[in-house]
Design a protein around this motif. Structure first.
Motif, PDB file in Angstrom:
ATOM      1  N   THR A  83       0.856  -1.183   0.000  1.00 31.67           N
ATOM      2  CA  THR A  83       0.000   0.000   0.000  1.00 31.67           C
ATOM      3  C   THR A  83       0.890   1.230   0.000  1.00 31.67           C
ATOM      4  OG1 THR A  83      -1.705   1.236   1.190  1.00 31.67           O
ATOM      5  CG2 THR A  83      -0.183  -0.019   2.531  1.00 31.67           C
ATOM      6  N   ASN A  84       0.374   2.320  -0.549  1.00 35.45           N
ATOM      7  CA  ASN A  84       1.133   3.572  -0.502  1.00 35.45           C
ATOM      8  C   ASN A  84       0.504   4.563   0.469  1.00 35.45           C
ATOM      9  OD1 ASN A  84      -1.102   4.349  -1.927  1.00 35.45           O
ATOM     10  ND2 ASN A  84      -0.011   4.990  -3.760  1.00 35.45           N
ATOM     11  N   ILE A  85      -0.336   4.067   1.363  1.00 30.74           N
ATOM     12  CA  ILE A  85      -1.038   4.929   2.316  1.00 30.74           C
ATOM     13  C   ILE A  85      -0.081   5.659   3.257  1.00 30.74           C
ATOM     14  CG2 ILE A  85      -1.449   3.217   4.134  1.00 30.74           C
ATOM     15  CD1 ILE A  85      -4.328   4.387   4.315  1.00 30.74           C
ATOM     16  N   ASN A  86       1.098   5.085   3.505  1.00 31.58           N
ATOM     17  CA  ASN A  86       2.064   5.697   4.425  1.00 31.58           C
ATOM     18  C   ASN A  86       3.089   6.579   3.719  1.00 31.58           C
ATOM     19  OD1 ASN A  86       0.994   4.294   6.740  1.00 31.58           O
ATOM     20  ND2 ASN A  86       1.988   2.459   5.958  1.00 31.58           N
ATOM     21  N   ASN A  87       2.960   6.746   2.380  1.00 31.13           N
ATOM     22  CA  ASN A  87       3.900   7.603   1.647  1.00 31.13           C
ATOM     23  C   ASN A  87       3.778   9.043   2.126  1.00 31.13           C
ATOM     24  OD1 ASN A  87       3.753   6.161  -1.737  1.00 31.13           O
ATOM     25  ND2 ASN A  87       4.478   5.294   0.158  1.00 31.13           N
ATOM     26  N   GLU A  88       4.904   9.744   2.130  1.00 37.18           N
ATOM     27  CA  GLU A  88       4.870  11.178   2.416  1.00 37.18           C
ATOM     28  C   GLU A  88       4.225  11.884   1.229  1.00 37.18           C
ATOM     29  OE1 GLU A  88       8.763  12.579   3.533  1.00 37.18           O
ATOM     30  OE2 GLU A  88       9.045  10.930   4.939  1.00 37.18           O
ATOM     31  N   ASP A  89       3.698  13.086   1.462  1.00 39.96           N
ATOM     32  CA  ASP A  89       3.007  13.824   0.397  1.00 39.96           C
ATOM     33  C   ASP A  89       3.885  14.032  -0.835  1.00 39.96           C
ATOM     34  OD1 ASP A  89       0.740  13.953   1.963  1.00 39.96           O
ATOM     35  OD2 ASP A  89       1.133  15.992   2.671  1.00 39.96           O
ATOM     36  N   SER A  90       5.179  14.159  -0.618  1.00 42.28           N
ATOM     37  CA  SER A  90       6.105  14.412  -1.723  1.00 42.28           C
ATOM     38  C   SER A  90       6.494  13.139  -2.486  1.00 42.28           C
ATOM     39  CB  SER A  90       7.371  15.086  -1.199  1.00 42.28           C
ATOM     40  OG  SER A  90       8.032  14.225  -0.286  1.00 42.28           O
TER      41      SER A  90
END
Length: 146
Positions: free
Chosen positions: A101-108
């Motif tokens: 999942t990419n739910i924990n990616n930072e906004d950048s």
């Protein structure tokens, strides 16, 4: 940086499939200097006061959503641009599981997680996508083991 402090980690994740076989985890991440996506391994900076192990667990979870289940090997500090910087990185081979999942990616961060077999990686390497130097070298070694 001091010569005994590591600045960053590159994580080489082997993903345990439900049938007990292993695949590899690659990420496809947008890189502003390239104005394009680069295929590579999850990675991150070692923050002040954090251990290599902590950083590996944290970065893999943040970038891919996957969980480290076992640390297999940690390289010594390595230098890839000694003509420009004293930044060192340690390459950490791990086993992992979970659901990407990419739910924990930072906004950048614009990151896609791909769980791939060796055959799929061989095919990817035949295309004209941009591949990180470290990733290419590691898989060149894996693909050419005798």
């Amino acid at each position: 940086s001091s010569k005994d402090k590591c600045n960053a980690v590159v994580i080489v994740p082997k993903y345990k499939n439900p049938d007990g076989t292993f695949s590899y985890v690659l990420i496809k991440e947008f890189r502003v200097p390239l104005l394009d996506y680069e295929w590579g391994f999850p990675a991150g900076l070692v923050e002040e006061g954090h251990t290599i192990d902590f950083t590996v667990f944290k970065e893999l979870k943040e970038e891919t959503g996957l969980n480290v289940t076992k640390i297999l090997e940690i390289s010594p500090p390595l230098y890839s641009s000694a003509g420009l910087t004293d930044e060192s990185v340690q390459i950490v081979f791990v086993e992992c599981d979970g659901k990407p999942t990419n739910i924990n990616n930072e906004d950048s961060e614009l990151i896609e997680t791909h769980i791939m077999t060796i055959e799929q990686i061989k095919e990817l390497f035949k295309t004209d996508v941009k591949i990180s130097a470290r990733t290419w070298c590691i898989f060149h070694g894996i693909l050419n083991e005798k």
